[in-house]
Write a protein that holds these residues in place. Structure first.
Motif, PDB file in Angstrom:
ATOM      1  N   ASP A 278       4.701   5.601  -5.019  1.00 58.12           N
ATOM      2  CA  ASP A 278       4.669   5.503  -6.520  1.00 58.12           C
ATOM      3  C   ASP A 278       3.941   6.722  -7.098  1.00 58.12           C
ATOM      4  O   ASP A 278       4.112   7.420  -8.099  1.00 58.12           O
ATOM      5  CB  ASP A 278       4.539   4.354  -7.104  1.00 58.12           C
ATOM      6  CG  ASP A 278       5.406   3.329  -6.815  1.00 58.12           C
ATOM      7  OD1 ASP A 278       6.521   3.395  -6.409  1.00 58.12           O
ATOM      8  OD2 ASP A 278       5.204   1.997  -7.368  1.00 58.12           O
ATOM      9  N   ARG A 279       2.648   6.779  -6.429  1.00 59.19           N
ATOM     10  CA  ARG A 279       1.626   7.694  -6.922  1.00 59.19           C
ATOM     11  C   ARG A 279       2.241   9.339  -6.667  1.00 59.19           C
ATOM     12  O   ARG A 279       2.183  10.110  -7.776  1.00 59.19           O
ATOM     13  CB  ARG A 279       0.168   7.601  -6.343  1.00 59.19           C
ATOM     14  CG  ARG A 279      -0.714   8.762  -6.989  1.00 59.19           C
ATOM     15  CD  ARG A 279      -1.988   8.127  -6.451  1.00 59.19           C
ATOM     16  NE  ARG A 279      -2.501   8.236  -5.141  1.00 59.19           N
ATOM     17  CZ  ARG A 279      -2.490   7.485  -4.005  1.00 59.19           C
ATOM     18  NH1 ARG A 279      -2.441   6.100  -4.491  1.00 59.19           N
ATOM     19  NH2 ARG A 279      -2.422   7.526  -3.024  1.00 59.19           N
ATOM     20  N   LYS A 280       2.781   9.418  -5.723  1.00 55.40           N
ATOM     21  CA  LYS A 280       3.384  10.814  -5.371  1.00 55.40           C
ATOM     22  C   LYS A 280       4.686  10.914  -6.318  1.00 55.40           C
ATOM     23  O   LYS A 280       4.665  12.034  -6.742  1.00 55.40           O
ATOM     24  CB  LYS A 280       4.024  10.708  -3.932  1.00 55.40           C
ATOM     25  CG  LYS A 280       2.912  10.875  -2.810  1.00 55.40           C
ATOM     26  CD  LYS A 280       3.565  10.918  -1.479  1.00 55.40           C
ATOM     27  CE  LYS A 280       2.437  11.411  -0.194  1.00 55.40           C
ATOM     28  NZ  LYS A 280       3.249  11.715   1.075  1.00 55.40           N
TER      29      LYS A 280
ATOM     30  N   ASP B 100       0.675  -1.253   0.274  1.00 54.86           N
ATOM     31  CA  ASP B 100      -0.168   0.043   0.142  1.00 54.86           C
ATOM     32  C   ASP B 100       0.698   1.313  -0.009  1.00 54.86           C
ATOM     33  O   ASP B 100       0.632   2.284  -0.657  1.00 54.86           O
ATOM     34  CB  ASP B 100      -1.009   0.053   1.278  1.00 54.86           C
ATOM     35  CG  ASP B 100      -1.977  -1.043   1.038  1.00 54.86           C
ATOM     36  OD1 ASP B 100      -2.412  -1.686  -0.007  1.00 54.86           O
ATOM     37  OD2 ASP B 100      -2.748  -1.342   2.207  1.00 54.86           O
ATOM     38  N   LEU B 101       1.911   1.181   0.732  1.00 55.98           N
ATOM     39  CA  LEU B 101       2.661   2.367   0.796  1.00 55.98           C
ATOM     40  C   LEU B 101       3.511   2.629  -0.330  1.00 55.98           C
ATOM     41  O   LEU B 101       3.753   3.703  -0.964  1.00 55.98           O
ATOM     42  CB  LEU B 101       3.802   2.264   2.053  1.00 55.98           C
ATOM     43  CG  LEU B 101       3.211   2.377   3.340  1.00 55.98           C
ATOM     44  CD1 LEU B 101       4.261   2.172   4.573  1.00 55.98           C
ATOM     45  CD2 LEU B 101       2.616   4.072   3.683  1.00 55.98           C
ATOM     46  N   GLN B 102       3.789   1.581  -0.985  1.00 56.50           N
ATOM     47  CA  GLN B 102       4.580   1.638  -2.093  1.00 56.50           C
ATOM     48  C   GLN B 102       3.745   2.069  -3.283  1.00 56.50           C
ATOM     49  O   GLN B 102       4.056   3.133  -4.082  1.00 56.50           O
ATOM     50  CB  GLN B 102       4.835  -0.036  -2.845  1.00 56.50           C
ATOM     51  CG  GLN B 102       5.745  -0.082  -3.967  1.00 56.50           C
ATOM     52  CD  GLN B 102       7.212   0.330  -3.785  1.00 56.50           C
ATOM     53  OE1 GLN B 102       7.559  -0.221  -2.975  1.00 56.50           O
ATOM     54  NE2 GLN B 102       7.484   1.632  -4.697  1.00 56.50           N
ATOM     55  N   LEU B 103       2.435   1.844  -3.285  1.00 57.52           N
ATOM     56  CA  LEU B 103       1.445   2.452  -4.208  1.00 57.52           C
ATOM     57  C   LEU B 103       1.344   4.040  -4.123  1.00 57.52           C
ATOM     58  O   LEU B 103       1.455   4.666  -4.841  1.00 57.52           O
ATOM     59  CB  LEU B 103       0.039   1.789  -4.314  1.00 57.52           C
ATOM     60  CG  LEU B 103       0.028   0.461  -4.654  1.00 57.52           C
ATOM     61  CD1 LEU B 103      -1.436  -0.202  -4.518  1.00 57.52           C
ATOM     62  CD2 LEU B 103       0.308   0.366  -6.246  1.00 57.52           C
TER      63      LEU B 103
ATOM     64  N   ILE C  77      10.376  -0.620  -0.300  1.00 57.22           N
ATOM     65  CA  ILE C  77       9.683   0.502  -1.011  1.00 57.22           C
ATOM     66  C   ILE C  77      10.380   1.452  -1.953  1.00 57.22           C
ATOM     67  O   ILE C  77      10.183   1.990  -3.083  1.00 57.22           O
ATOM     68  CB  ILE C  77       9.029   1.366   0.179  1.00 57.22           C
ATOM     69  CG1 ILE C  77       8.003   0.561   0.720  1.00 57.22           C
ATOM     70  CG2 ILE C  77       8.805   2.526  -0.374  1.00 57.22           C
ATOM     71  CD1 ILE C  77       7.142   1.348   1.927  1.00 57.22           C
ATOM     72  N   LYS C  78      11.875   1.487  -1.370  1.00 61.48           N
ATOM     73  CA  LYS C  78      12.993   2.527  -2.150  1.00 61.48           C
ATOM     74  C   LYS C  78      13.051   1.626  -3.361  1.00 61.48           C
ATOM     75  O   LYS C  78      13.250   2.146  -4.480  1.00 61.48           O
ATOM     76  CB  LYS C  78      14.173   2.692  -1.399  1.00 61.48           C
ATOM     77  CG  LYS C  78      13.918   3.503  -0.053  1.00 61.48           C
ATOM     78  CD  LYS C  78      15.308   3.493   0.602  1.00 61.48           C
ATOM     79  CE  LYS C  78      15.034   4.584   1.933  1.00 61.48           C
ATOM     80  NZ  LYS C  78      16.411   4.759   2.602  1.00 61.48           N
ATOM     81  N   ARG C  79      13.234   0.413  -3.498  1.00 59.01           N
ATOM     82  CA  ARG C  79      13.604  -0.442  -4.658  1.00 59.01           C
ATOM     83  C   ARG C  79      12.460  -0.184  -5.773  1.00 59.01           C
ATOM     84  O   ARG C  79      12.668   0.182  -6.720  1.00 59.01           O
ATOM     85  CB  ARG C  79      13.550  -1.919  -4.504  1.00 59.01           C
ATOM     86  CG  ARG C  79      15.114  -2.543  -3.704  1.00 59.01           C
ATOM     87  CD  ARG C  79      15.256  -3.769  -3.909  1.00 59.01           C
ATOM     88  NE  ARG C  79      14.094  -4.466  -3.292  1.00 59.01           N
ATOM     89  CZ  ARG C  79      14.396  -4.860  -1.835  1.00 59.01           C
ATOM     90  NH1 ARG C  79      15.165  -4.578  -1.208  1.00 59.01           N
ATOM     91  NH2 ARG C  79      13.361  -5.733  -1.393  1.00 59.01           N
ATOM     92  N   GLY C  80      11.055  -0.091  -5.261  1.00 61.99           N
ATOM     93  CA  GLY C  80       9.904   0.229  -6.059  1.00 61.99           C
ATOM     94  C   GLY C  80      10.006   1.574  -6.570  1.00 61.99           C
ATOM     95  O   GLY C  80       9.879   1.948  -7.780  1.00 61.99           O
TER      96      GLY C  80
END
Length: 746
Positions: free
Chosen positions: A72-74, A66-69, A123-126
């Motif tokens: 990513d959106r930001k 969820d945080l990844q999404l 998350i950073k990798r994403g």
């Protein structure tokens, strides 16, 4: 007692164990059951723990996803904003800005305390993977912007270089042209290799260079029609520099010249002719040397244009007309301050010159000069009628280079033959400025300060005030300024303001007040002092002038009556008097206010009515009231001692030597002595002699070294001197009579 049975009683050991044998009294299965149960419970617990751990891992994974999404959106939104910004127009700048916002997001992830290190790394990798895609797209866009800007700069520089060389025109050097073209070919090649898209190919640039040069040559006023035709021939023959242009391009260049040549020899000629006509006509009406010079240059430019573009005959004709205009202006300048006789003589001389030149080769030139002379003098007359003082001022300044004084303005008008009562010391702009300032003044003192500063000397004050009043300055303002400390002055000034009356005054009430104003004794004397005998009609409001009356005096009398009517009504209003209805003010009440209003006159003037003509009165300043008797006696004595030869009289019906002329003059002089009167000059320091009808009496006098017919005028200083002379004569007479007084008494 019964015995409790033992398990496996009598059976002995049945299971071999590595460590020996269980008790023969209990089986191994029975003993293992509790352990097995505990082991099963451990397995259950272990399985439960495994399920919980798996759930927790899945929860953490979902949270990370969820945080990844979100991150990513930001990143996508911020990258989109960065792309829309449009100010990052090269790859390095874009990458630097993108790395900055990505680094900020990494910092935001590191600050999330609920995430473990593994989640943060994930998350950073994403973000990094997402960022690589976005960075590449944005960098590509920035590179596109860079190419757009570089292309625009290239094209702008190209156009600027073309613009810079446009001024060279027909005389542009071939070597310089080749340098320009070769330079562009090199720049064009490098630009294409760098991914730019130049607007012009080398061939198109070459054509533009020559097109600009040909266009500049066609517009150059220094190139004659022959020059342009020679240039066209070079183009079509591909001579010299034009061999770099193909036939299609040369046809286009020749067509450009054809259009220009056609315009120059058709519309251009018409325009030049029209411009000359405008400039030549404006020359006559020019009010300053600068205006005249501007129109001369315009006219000469038109002539030069026509001569250059195949219109030699027309150019010669216009040059002749311009010379005629110059001659007319010289004649008009010589007459700018001349009187009517001199101007009439000049026009007659011009007519005679035209008549004499008829049939000669100068006939047209002389006739044109006469026409322009008439136009110039007519323009001068029009300017005088529009603003006499401005006409004198502008011409004086044009001729002398300095502004004239008011005295000089009036003196020039005297030379022009302008009657004294029509001379103007102020221009219309000056008059309007003074009246505006007076209308904005708050009290009589301010008005006095304003009006006292207008005339450049006391002797000019009457002329200036006459002009101001004739141009719209209220008579009330003039009277208020004359005696600003008087209580009546403030009331008078307020009564003349546009919004003075707050109540409606009927026509009948105004007529009633006007009738009483005219009948007032002080007003009666004042009107007579303005050459106004008067009588009343059925409405008691008509005033009739004397034989020498004029419109200005008539207007002055009417203005005085109106001023006093307005003042009377205003005072009634301010005292709360009813001006209508059953309770309206009575006739006697109105008379009281009229009496108060008339003090405006009595505070400033006194009147002498002791002369033979009872329909006139001499108005004198109030400060001379103690000398009324002296003035009256001395003026009477002057009339008594005036000889017939001192009086001017001429009946145009008779010749100068006709006996009837002398008889009529004798009769006229006798009528003067039997029915004379005196009226005040506007300066308040002198008086005019009038006859029994109120007409001005004239006499011959030396004015500026010339004998002229002027009104019979005596200053009060001269009257006082005459009185002293009369006193001395009386004393001498008494002294001579002293020896005989006793004898007479005896």
């Amino acid at each position: 007692m019964p015995r409790i049975p033992l398990y496996n009683q009598g059976l002995g050991p049945s299971v071999q164990m590595p460590t020996g044998q269980l008790s023969p009294r209990a089986s191994a299965q029975a003993l293992a059951a509790p352990g097995q149960a505990m082991a099963g419970l451990g397995r259950v617990i272990q399985q439960t723990a495994q399920v919980g751990a798996k759930f927790e891992m899945e929860r953490q994974q979902r949270e990370a996803e969820d945080l990844q999404l979100i991150m990513d959106r930001k990143l996508s939104e911020q990258a989109s904003d960065l792309n829309r910004d449009g100010t990052l127009r090269d790859v390095d700048s874009y990458r630097s800005a993108f790395d900055g916002l990505q680094t900020k997001l990494f910092s935001d992830v590191d600050a999330m305390e609920r995430l473990n290190a593994g989640q943060k790394r994930a998350i950073k990798r994403g973000l990094n993977a997402k960022g690589n895609v976005l960075r590449a797209a944005g960098a590509e866009q920035a590179h596109g912007f860079y190419l757009q800007d570089a292309t625009a700069n290239f094209n702008e520089y190209t156009l600027a270089s073309l613009s810079d060389q446009r001024g060279a025109g027909f005389g542009y050097q071939e070597a310089t042209t080749n340098i320009l073209i070769e330079d562009y070919e090199q720049r064009h090649k490098k630009a294409v290799q760098a991914g730019l898209k130049p607007a012009l190919s080398p061939q198109e640039y070459t054509f533009e260079v020559f097109k600009d040069q040909v266009s500049a040559a066609s517009m150059d006023r220094g190139n004659t029609l022959t020059d342009l035709e020679q240039l066209r021939l070079e183009i079509m023959n591909a001579d010299g520099r034009f061999n770099q242009i193909d036939l299609s391009g040369r046809n286009a260049l020749a067509n450009l010249l054809d259009k220009r040549i056609k315009f120059l020899t058709n519309e251009g000629v018409s325009e030049a002719r029209a411009n000359f006509v405008d400039a030549n006509a404006s020359l006559v009406n020019a009010k300053t040397a600068e205006e005249r010079e501007k129109h001369v240059v315009a006219a000469q430019d038109s002539i030069a244009y026509l001569a250059a573009y195949g219109q030699a005959d027309m150019a010669a004709k216009l040059d002749m007309e311009l010379s005629g205009t110059f001659a007319a202006l010289d004649a008009a300048d010589a007459l700018v301050f001349a009187d009517l006789n001199a101007r009439t003589d000049a026009l007659e001389n011009a007519r005679l010159r035209t008549q004499e030149a008829a049939g000669t080769d100068r006939a047209a030139e002389v006739a044109y000069e006469e026409m322009k002379t008439r136009e110039a003098l007519a323009a001068q007359q029009q300017a005088k009628q529009e603003d006499l003082a401005e006409y004198v001022r502008s011409n004086y300044f044009r001729i002398n280079g300095v502004e004239p004084s008011q005295a000089q303005v009036l003196d020039k008008q005297r030379l022009m033959g302008i009657p004294e009562n029509q001379r103007k010391a102020l221009t219309k702009n000056q008059v309007n400025s003074v009246i505006d300032r007076v209308n904005q003044a708050q009290n009589a003192t301010e008005v006095s300060v304003i009006l006292s500063s207008v005339a450049e000397s006391d002797t000019l004050t009457p002329v200036v005030m006459r002009q101001l009043i004739g141009s719209g300055l209220s008579l009330a303002a003039n009277y208020a300024a004359n005696l600003p400390t008087s209580p009546s002055s403030s009331m008078l000034l307020n009564s003349a303001r546009p919004d003075a009356m707050k109540v409606t005054v009927s026509a009948a009430m105004r007529d009633r007040v006007r009738s009483l104003v005219i009948r007032n004794d002080v007003v009666d004397k004042h009107l007579k002092s303005s050459l106004g005998a008067f009588y009343t009609d059925f409405n008691n409001n008509d005033i009739v002038g004397s034989a020498s009356d004029n419109p200005a005096m008539n207007q002055s009398r009417a203005a005085h009556v109106d001023m006093l009517v307005n003042l009377s009504l205003y005072m009634m209003q301010e005292k709360g008097e009813a001006l209508s209805g059953d309770d309206k003010i009575s006739i006697s009440g109105i008379e009281d206010y009229v009496e108060q209003a008339a003090t405006v006159l009595s505070e400033r003037y006194d009147y002498i009515e002791s002369f033979e003509n009872r329909q006139t009165a001499l108005r004198i300043p109030a400060y001379l009231a103690p000398q009324k008797k002296q003035i009256s006696k001395s003026l009477a004595r002057i009339v008594e001692n005036t000889l017939e030869r001192d009086i001017f009289y001429n009946n145009p019906v008779y010749d100068e030597n006709d006996p009837r002329q002398a008889l009529e003059k004798t009769d006229y002089v006798n009528r003067i002595k039997d029915g004379y009167g005196w009226i005040a000059h506007q300066d308040g320091k002198s008086a005019f002699l009038v006859d029994d009808t109120g007409g001005l009496v004239f006499r011959s006098a030396l004015v500026a070294g010339v004998v002229q017919i002027v009104p019979f005028r005596v200053t009060f200083d001269e009257a006082f001197k005459e009185y002293e002379k009369m006193r001395e004569e009386q004393k001498a007479a008494w002294k001579q009579a002293e020896p005989y007084l006793g004898m007479i008494g005896g």
